[in-house]
Motif scaffolding. Structure first.
Motif, PDB file in Angstrom:
ATOM      1  N   ARG A 225       0.743  -1.093   0.012  1.00  0.00           N
ATOM      2  CA  ARG A 225       0.142   0.061   0.000  1.00  0.00           C
ATOM      3  C   ARG A 225       0.742   1.292  -0.037  1.00  0.00           C
ATOM      4  NH1 ARG A 225      -4.971  -1.874   0.167  1.00  0.00           N
ATOM      5  NH2 ARG A 225      -5.518  -3.629   1.460  1.00  0.00           N
ATOM      6  N   GLU A 226       1.968   1.132   0.546  1.00  0.00           N
ATOM      7  CA  GLU A 226       2.932   2.362   0.639  1.00  0.00           C
ATOM      8  C   GLU A 226       3.420   2.652  -0.766  1.00  0.00           C
ATOM      9  OE1 GLU A 226       7.157   3.778   2.666  1.00  0.00           O
ATOM     10  OE2 GLU A 226       5.849   2.222   3.586  1.00  0.00           O
ATOM     11  N   GLU A 227       3.958   1.359  -1.346  1.00  0.00           N
ATOM     12  CA  GLU A 227       4.166   1.644  -2.739  1.00  0.00           C
ATOM     13  C   GLU A 227       3.220   2.158  -3.666  1.00  0.00           C
ATOM     14  OE1 GLU A 227       7.384   1.524  -4.129  1.00  0.00           O
ATOM     15  OE2 GLU A 227       8.262   0.990  -2.350  1.00  0.00           O
ATOM     16  N   GLN A 228       1.841   1.514  -3.606  1.00  0.00           N
ATOM     17  CA  GLN A 228       0.734   2.076  -4.320  1.00  0.00           C
ATOM     18  C   GLN A 228       0.707   3.628  -4.242  1.00  0.00           C
ATOM     19  OE1 GLN A 228      -2.129  -0.632  -3.036  1.00  0.00           O
ATOM     20  NE2 GLN A 228      -1.865  -1.926  -4.699  1.00  0.00           N
ATOM     21  N   GLN A 229       0.825   4.132  -3.160  1.00  0.00           N
ATOM     22  CA  GLN A 229       0.350   5.340  -2.616  1.00  0.00           C
ATOM     23  C   GLN A 229       1.461   6.397  -3.446  1.00  0.00           C
ATOM     24  OE1 GLN A 229      -2.026   7.078  -1.263  1.00  0.00           O
ATOM     25  NE2 GLN A 229      -0.655   8.926  -1.474  1.00  0.00           N
ATOM     26  N   SER A 230       2.995   5.664  -3.356  1.00  0.00           N
ATOM     27  CA  SER A 230       3.946   6.441  -3.899  1.00  0.00           C
ATOM     28  C   SER A 230       3.687   6.270  -5.507  1.00  0.00           C
ATOM     29  CB  SER A 230       5.222   5.525  -3.602  1.00  0.00           C
ATOM     30  OG  SER A 230       6.338   6.171  -4.416  1.00  0.00           O
ATOM     31  N   HIS A 231       3.280   5.370  -6.016  1.00  0.00           N
ATOM     32  CA  HIS A 231       2.816   5.407  -7.535  1.00  0.00           C
ATOM     33  C   HIS A 231       1.852   6.540  -7.914  1.00  0.00           C
ATOM     34  CE1 HIS A 231       4.506   1.137  -9.135  1.00  0.00           C
ATOM     35  NE2 HIS A 231       5.335   1.907  -8.262  1.00  0.00           N
ATOM     36  N   ARG A 232       0.816   6.387  -7.064  1.00  0.00           N
ATOM     37  CA  ARG A 232      -0.339   7.398  -7.164  1.00  0.00           C
ATOM     38  C   ARG A 232       0.347   8.970  -7.318  1.00  0.00           C
ATOM     39  NH1 ARG A 232      -3.526   3.607  -4.414  1.00  0.00           N
ATOM     40  NH2 ARG A 232      -2.997   4.435  -2.656  1.00  0.00           N
ATOM     41  N   ALA A 233       1.244   9.136  -6.176  1.00  0.00           N
ATOM     42  CA  ALA A 233       1.761  10.447  -6.103  1.00  0.00           C
ATOM     43  C   ALA A 233       2.582  10.672  -7.349  1.00  0.00           C
ATOM     44  CB  ALA A 233       2.543  10.557  -4.987  1.00  0.00           C
ATOM     45  N   ASP A 234       3.457   9.955  -7.960  1.00  0.00           N
ATOM     46  CA  ASP A 234       4.298   9.793  -9.263  1.00  0.00           C
ATOM     47  C   ASP A 234       3.366  10.176 -10.468  1.00  0.00           C
ATOM     48  OD1 ASP A 234       6.429   9.638  -7.754  1.00  0.00           O
ATOM     49  OD2 ASP A 234       6.962   7.659  -8.196  1.00  0.00           O
ATOM     50  N   ASP A 235       2.323   9.362 -10.351  1.00  0.00           N
ATOM     51  CA  ASP A 235       1.296   9.668 -11.480  1.00  0.00           C
ATOM     52  C   ASP A 235       0.719  11.071 -11.383  1.00  0.00           C
ATOM     53  OD1 ASP A 235       1.779   7.179 -12.246  1.00  0.00           O
ATOM     54  OD2 ASP A 235       0.001   6.288 -11.485  1.00  0.00           O
ATOM     55  N   GLU A 236       0.394  11.540 -10.090  1.00  0.00           N
ATOM     56  CA  GLU A 236      -0.326  12.828 -10.249  1.00  0.00           C
ATOM     57  C   GLU A 236       0.659  13.770 -10.608  1.00  0.00           C
ATOM     58  OE1 GLU A 236      -1.840  12.931  -6.285  1.00  0.00           O
ATOM     59  OE2 GLU A 236      -3.436  11.749  -6.428  1.00  0.00           O
ATOM     60  N   TYR A 237       2.007  13.838 -10.147  1.00  0.00           N
ATOM     61  CA  TYR A 237       3.106  14.631 -10.509  1.00  0.00           C
ATOM     62  C   TYR A 237       3.056  14.804 -11.819  1.00  0.00           C
ATOM     63  CZ  TYR A 237       7.588  16.739 -11.005  1.00  0.00           C
ATOM     64  OH  TYR A 237       8.591  17.593 -11.484  1.00  0.00           O
ATOM     65  N   ALA A 238       3.184  13.771 -12.586  1.00  0.00           N
ATOM     66  CA  ALA A 238       3.416  13.453 -13.835  1.00  0.00           C
ATOM     67  C   ALA A 238       2.265  14.182 -14.720  1.00  0.00           C
ATOM     68  CB  ALA A 238       3.589  11.945 -14.469  1.00  0.00           C
ATOM     69  N   THR A 239       0.872  13.785 -14.383  1.00  0.00           N
ATOM     70  CA  THR A 239      -0.151  14.601 -14.859  1.00  0.00           C
ATOM     71  C   THR A 239      -0.126  15.967 -14.865  1.00  0.00           C
ATOM     72  OG1 THR A 239      -1.499  12.551 -14.360  1.00  0.00           O
ATOM     73  CG2 THR A 239      -2.659  14.477 -14.867  1.00  0.00           C
ATOM     74  N   GLY A 240       0.463  16.522 -13.459  1.00  0.00           N
ATOM     75  CA  GLY A 240       0.425  17.980 -13.367  1.00  0.00           C
ATOM     76  C   GLY A 240       1.614  18.575 -14.459  1.00  0.00           C
ATOM     77  N   ARG A 241       2.545  17.842 -14.433  1.00  0.00           N
ATOM     78  CA  ARG A 241       3.969  18.235 -15.255  1.00  0.00           C
ATOM     79  C   ARG A 241       3.527  18.207 -16.822  1.00  0.00           C
ATOM     80  NH1 ARG A 241       7.088  20.228 -17.344  1.00  0.00           N
ATOM     81  NH2 ARG A 241       9.433  20.296 -17.186  1.00  0.00           N
ATOM     82  N   ARG A 242       2.758  17.407 -17.080  1.00  0.00           N
ATOM     83  CA  ARG A 242       2.235  17.225 -18.536  1.00  0.00           C
ATOM     84  C   ARG A 242       1.190  18.263 -18.899  1.00  0.00           C
ATOM     85  NH1 ARG A 242       1.904  11.757 -17.634  1.00  0.00           N
ATOM     86  NH2 ARG A 242       3.663  10.497 -18.562  1.00  0.00           N
ATOM     87  N   TYR A 243       0.471  19.061 -17.944  1.00  0.00           N
ATOM     88  CA  TYR A 243      -0.432  20.139 -18.336  1.00  0.00           C
ATOM     89  C   TYR A 243       0.257  21.072 -19.054  1.00  0.00           C
ATOM     90  CZ  TYR A 243      -4.689  22.562 -17.999  1.00  0.00           C
ATOM     91  OH  TYR A 243      -5.829  23.545 -18.488  1.00  0.00           O
ATOM     92  N   ASP A 244      -0.209  21.568 -20.087  1.00  0.00           N
ATOM     93  CA  ASP A 244       0.160  22.886 -20.785  1.00  0.00           C
ATOM     94  C   ASP A 244      -0.500  23.994 -20.529  1.00  0.00           C
ATOM     95  OD1 ASP A 244       1.625  24.484 -22.505  1.00  0.00           O
ATOM     96  OD2 ASP A 244       1.012  23.488 -24.114  1.00  0.00           O
ATOM     97  N   TYR A 245       0.027  25.095 -19.365  1.00  0.00           N
ATOM     98  CA  TYR A 245      -0.646  26.085 -19.158  1.00  0.00           C
ATOM     99  C   TYR A 245      -0.512  27.188 -20.413  1.00  0.00           C
ATOM    100  CZ  TYR A 245      -0.877  24.137 -14.631  1.00  0.00           C
ATOM    101  OH  TYR A 245      -1.066  23.184 -13.514  1.00  0.00           O
ATOM    102  N   GLY A 246       0.316  26.848 -21.203  1.00  0.00           N
ATOM    103  CA  GLY A 246       0.609  27.978 -22.362  1.00  0.00           C
ATOM    104  C   GLY A 246      -0.652  28.646 -23.195  1.00  0.00           C
ATOM    105  N   PRO A 247      -1.819  27.965 -23.423  1.00  0.00           N
ATOM    106  CA  PRO A 247      -2.951  28.609 -24.065  1.00  0.00           C
ATOM    107  C   PRO A 247      -3.541  29.473 -22.904  1.00  0.00           C
ATOM    108  CG  PRO A 247      -2.814  26.322 -24.554  1.00  0.00           C
ATOM    109  CD  PRO A 247      -1.563  26.466 -23.740  1.00  0.00           C
ATOM    110  N   ALA A 248      -3.682  29.260 -21.543  1.00  0.00           N
ATOM    111  CA  ALA A 248      -4.205  30.013 -20.814  1.00  0.00           C
ATOM    112  C   ALA A 248      -3.197  31.356 -20.471  1.00  0.00           C
ATOM    113  CB  ALA A 248      -4.298  29.207 -19.377  1.00  0.00           C
TER     114      ALA A 248
END
Length: 266
Positions: A225-248
């Protein structure tokens, strides 16, 4: 005919799969900035005459990768500023190949002052979650072996009621929340010695083995469960990192320009 190191590098550089994965963490603005930087560097080189200066070499040396890889029985050093890989020594099964690269890493680290962190170290390793789930599968299969043995011995039927209330949540089969399916349990390999011991013990010993396995499973579930939580945190960071704020940002700047607010900021 095998590729030369230069041709291998060129092939990797033009490998669409690698480029797609590499760029998947970059926003469009990052890639535009990188393209502009490369263009400026190319223009700067054309404008200079003669050989590059020592300062140019220092600048290039500050931003490059060095990789250490065990392959084909040897440990290799891949330095982005060297023409080809360098074999550091033999890598044999059972020996820690990091012993061969430790001196190289420490030497480079000692080149900097104590308060100058001019480097970073990354490790590419197997995801620990995979091994944890494999261990859980072996644990569950071991519990099943013991349970079958006790049932056949007439010691009990059904799942064991542990004396320790903290073990009531022990799982006896597949569990989707932990990423454990029945195929993994069926394919799990319980060590032959342990399997034999579980199938030929007394009911009293079997109960002790089950309690021991249940305690071990408790630790495994917590680690998973600790590793799963770490995976979710990494996925959330990656999702935010991919978000392109340029158009806004561009829309907001255009809005400010129409309101003539940018003129006031000059």
């Amino acid at each position: 005919m095998p590729f030369t190191p230069a041709l291998r590098g060129d092939a990797i550089n033009n490998f669409d799969f690698v480029k797609r994965i590499h760029n998947s963490f970059a926003r469009r603005m990052d890639m535009l900035h990188s393209d502009l930087q490369l263009k400026d560097e190319a223009t700067s080189r054309k404008s200079r005459s003669g050989k590059p200066s020592h300062d140019d070499g220092e600048a290039n040396a500050a931003f490059h990768f060095i990789a250490f890889v065990p392959a084909q029985g040897k440990v290799w050093k891949f330095d982005g500023l060297e023409r080809q890989p360098q074999a550091l020594g033999s890598s044999t099964v059972g020996n820690d190949w990091l012993d061969l690269v430790r001196d190289n890493i420490l030497t480079r680290m000692y080149e900097y002052e104590e308060d100058q962190i001019e480097f970073s170290i990354l490790s590419l390793a197997r995801d620990p979650l995979l091994d944890l789930v494999d261990k859980l599968a072996i644990n569950v299969k071991s519990l099943d072996i013991l349970q079958r043995h006790m049932t056949l011995s007439g010691g009990c039927s059904g799942q064991t009621a542990f004396l320790d209330p903290g073990l009531e949540n022990t799982i006896w089969g597949a569990d989707k929340s932990l990423g454990l399916n029945q195929d993994q349990i069926d394919q799990a390999q319980v060590p032959a010695e342990e399997s034999s011991r579980y199938q030929n013990c007394s009911v009293e010993d079997a109960l002790q083995y089950q309690t021991h396995l249940a305690h071990g499973q408790q630790e495994l579930r917590a680690a998973i469960r600790e590793e799963q939580q770490s995976h979710r945190a990494d996925d959330e960071y990656a999702t935010g990192r991919r978000y392109d704020y340029g158009p806004a940002v561009r829309t907001w700047v255009q809005f400010l320009a129409r309101k003539r607010i940018l003129e006031e900021l000059k």
